[in-house]
Design an enzyme around this catalytic site. Structure first.
Site, PDB file in Angstrom:
ATOM      1  CE  LYS A  51      -3.969  -2.026   2.388  1.00 46.57           C
ATOM      2  NZ  LYS A  51      -4.792  -1.964   3.620  1.00 46.57           N
ATOM      3  CB  ALA A  67      -1.552   0.824   8.325  1.00 46.46           C
ATOM      4  CG  ASP A  68      -3.869  -4.915   5.575  1.00 43.90           C
ATOM      5  OD1 ASP A  68      -4.683  -4.341   4.823  1.00 43.90           O
ATOM      6  OD2 ASP A  68      -4.007  -6.086   5.950  1.00 43.90           O
ATOM      7  CB  THR A  69      -5.732  -4.136  10.895  1.00 47.61           C
ATOM      8  OG1 THR A  69      -5.039  -2.916  11.201  1.00 47.61           O
ATOM      9  CG2 THR A  69      -6.074  -4.852  12.187  1.00 47.61           C
TER      10      THR A  69
END
Length: 188
Positions: A51, A67-69
């Protein structure tokens, strides 16, 4: 020197504002495809890097945060629900159990030839909840765009029996760790 958040998440934007980090949002157009050769922590970290890289390619001198969760239970990644039935099954599976929330963060500045990333892992335990509670929660619409089908910062707080780790990471951005990293790198 500007900060760009490569995410459309209103929660991540809100957390950067809470930390006093001036930024603007440029949404990454990356197809979120996970690399099956990586472990789960590596997969979420890789998505954050993808990203950030996609947006950093457009801005040579600005710092981009990606960011990624993900939510992980029994080694399985529980993504955003496909539909209400999927949300129900996910929440039913998590009811009365422990799981992990992993948030990967990537910071890129092409001009400075900088790429750093980290993964924050938080353990969350849910109370047991009834099918009726789950159905009412799904009717609220809150679970439908969230990894693991819940939002700790919303009505989903009622699910949480205990948390070991960073509350803000469960929201989608470990803001204290991010701010410390940006400060250490002289980016803010």
């Amino acid at each position: 020197m500007g900060i760009i958040l490569a995410s459309q998440s209103p929660r991540r934007k809100e957390l950067l504002e809470l930390a006093g980090i001036e930024h603007r949002v440029v949404v990454s157009a990356v197809d979120e495809v996970m690399d099956a050769d990586l472990d789960v922590a590596g997969q979420v970290q890789d998505l954050a890097i993808q990203k950030a890289c996609a947006v950093a390619d457009l801005f040579e001198s600005e710092t981009v945060i990606g960011a990624d969760t993900i939510v992980v239970c029994d080694g399985k990644i529980l993504g955003k629900p496909k539909n209400e039935e999927d949300a129900f099954n996910t929440l039913k599976n998590l009811s009365g159990r422990k799981h992990q929330v992993m948030t990967g963060v990537s910071i890129i500045n092409k001009e400075k030839e900088l790429l750093t990333s980290f993964v924050n892992i938080t353990d969350v335990e849910f109370y047991y909840v009834t099918d009726e509670w789950i159905l009412n929660y799904i009717k609220s619409g809150e679970p439908m765009d969230k990894a693991g089908s819940y939002g700790i910062q919303g009505k989903g707080f009622e699910l949480v029996k205990s948390i070991s780790g960073d509350y803000y990471s469960v929201m989608g951005l470990p803001i204290a760790q991010l701010k410390r990293t940006l400060t250490h790198l002289n980016l803010i």
